[in-house]
Design an enzyme around this catalytic site. Structure first.
Site, PDB file in Angstrom:
ATOM      1  N   HIS A 123      11.363  81.191  46.782  1.00  0.00           N
ATOM      2  CA  HIS A 123      10.140  81.913  46.399  1.00  0.00           C
ATOM      3  C   HIS A 123      10.289  83.410  46.705  1.00  0.00           C
ATOM      4  CE1 HIS A 123       5.751  82.651  46.052  1.00  0.00           C
ATOM      5  NE2 HIS A 123       5.954  83.462  47.083  1.00  0.00           N
ATOM      6  N   GLU A 124      10.717  83.731  47.910  1.00  0.00           N
ATOM      7  CA  GLU A 124      10.866  85.146  48.287  1.00  0.00           C
ATOM      8  C   GLU A 124      11.945  85.831  47.450  1.00  0.00           C
ATOM      9  OE1 GLU A 124       8.513  86.403  49.942  1.00  0.00           O
ATOM     10  OE2 GLU A 124       7.681  84.546  50.743  1.00  0.00           O
ATOM     11  N   HIS A 127      10.506  87.003  44.298  1.00  0.00           N
ATOM     12  CA  HIS A 127       9.878  88.332  44.392  1.00  0.00           C
ATOM     13  C   HIS A 127      10.925  89.428  44.213  1.00  0.00           C
ATOM     14  CE1 HIS A 127       5.981  86.840  45.353  1.00  0.00           C
ATOM     15  NE2 HIS A 127       6.248  86.478  46.604  1.00  0.00           N
ATOM     16  N   ASP A 133       3.342  86.708  42.835  1.00  0.00           N
ATOM     17  CA  ASP A 133       2.742  85.424  43.188  1.00  0.00           C
ATOM     18  C   ASP A 133       1.899  84.898  42.032  1.00  0.00           C
ATOM     19  OD1 ASP A 133       2.264  86.551  46.523  1.00  0.00           O
ATOM     20  OD2 ASP A 133       3.616  84.957  45.887  1.00  0.00           O
TER      21      ASP A 133
END
Length: 187
Positions: A123-124, A127, A133
């Protein structure tokens, strides 16, 4: 085609042999291969999250073609710096370019609450690759982050997330990473 005659002598007898030479014509130019953008990560400050980070990089490497995330060699400048800390996971919003640098903080707070470490890492990294998000969101959306719930172990980006990363690294986008840090705290 060019025709010439070769005259030679074999055992005292003159031979006249036709010689045919063909000039090569250039083959049609192949379309240039699409080269993936290679980004490096430094996990020297990732502490207990090193394997989760490697697994998170592998998630992206197996799901998209236009970007590769590889571990930086010792002394090599890294594009993505991974830091373990006691806060909530967060990352600088990309897309990071080979000339840029972003940071991912692998926060222990989320792990202590039961969130899946590889999902956090993937997930990070999303980014860092330019994905914001998607909250609230279902477990099937990697970028839904914590709203997928502590029982969510889905680590793969969905079709929309993959497509956006492919566009971000299609070779034409020149947008650099921002100074925006996205904190993925549960709400």
């Amino acid at each position: 085609m060019l025709r010439r005659t070769l005259i030679g002598v074999v055992a005292g007898t003159a031979l006249v042999l036709p010689l045919t030479a063909t000039t090569a014509t250039a083959a049609p130019a192949a379309a240039p291969a699409v080269l993936a953008t290679t980004l490096t990560y430094d996990d020297s400050q990732a502490a207990e999250f090193k394997q989760a980070v490697a697994d998170g990089a592998n998630v992206w490497n197996t799901n998209v073609q236009n970007v590769r995330i590889v571990k930086a060699q010792p002394g090599q400048r890294a594009n993505i710096r991974i830091v373990a800390d006691n806060g909530w996971p967060r990352a600088t919003l990309g897309p990071v370019r080979p000339s840029g640098q972003v940071t991912i903080w692998m926060g222990r707070q989320a792990v202590q609450q039961g969130y899946h470490t590889v999902r956090i890492a993937a997930h990070e990294m999303g980014h860092s690759l330019g994905l914001p998000d998607v909250k609230p969101g279902p477990c099937s959306s990697l970028m839904s982050g914590s709203t997928g719930g502590v029982n969510c172990t889905s680590v793969n980006p969905n079709a929309s997330e993959k497509s956006r990363v492919e566009r971000n690294y299609a070779g034409t986008a020149q947008q650099q990473s921002s100074d925006v840090v996205l904190i993925d705290a549960a709400f």
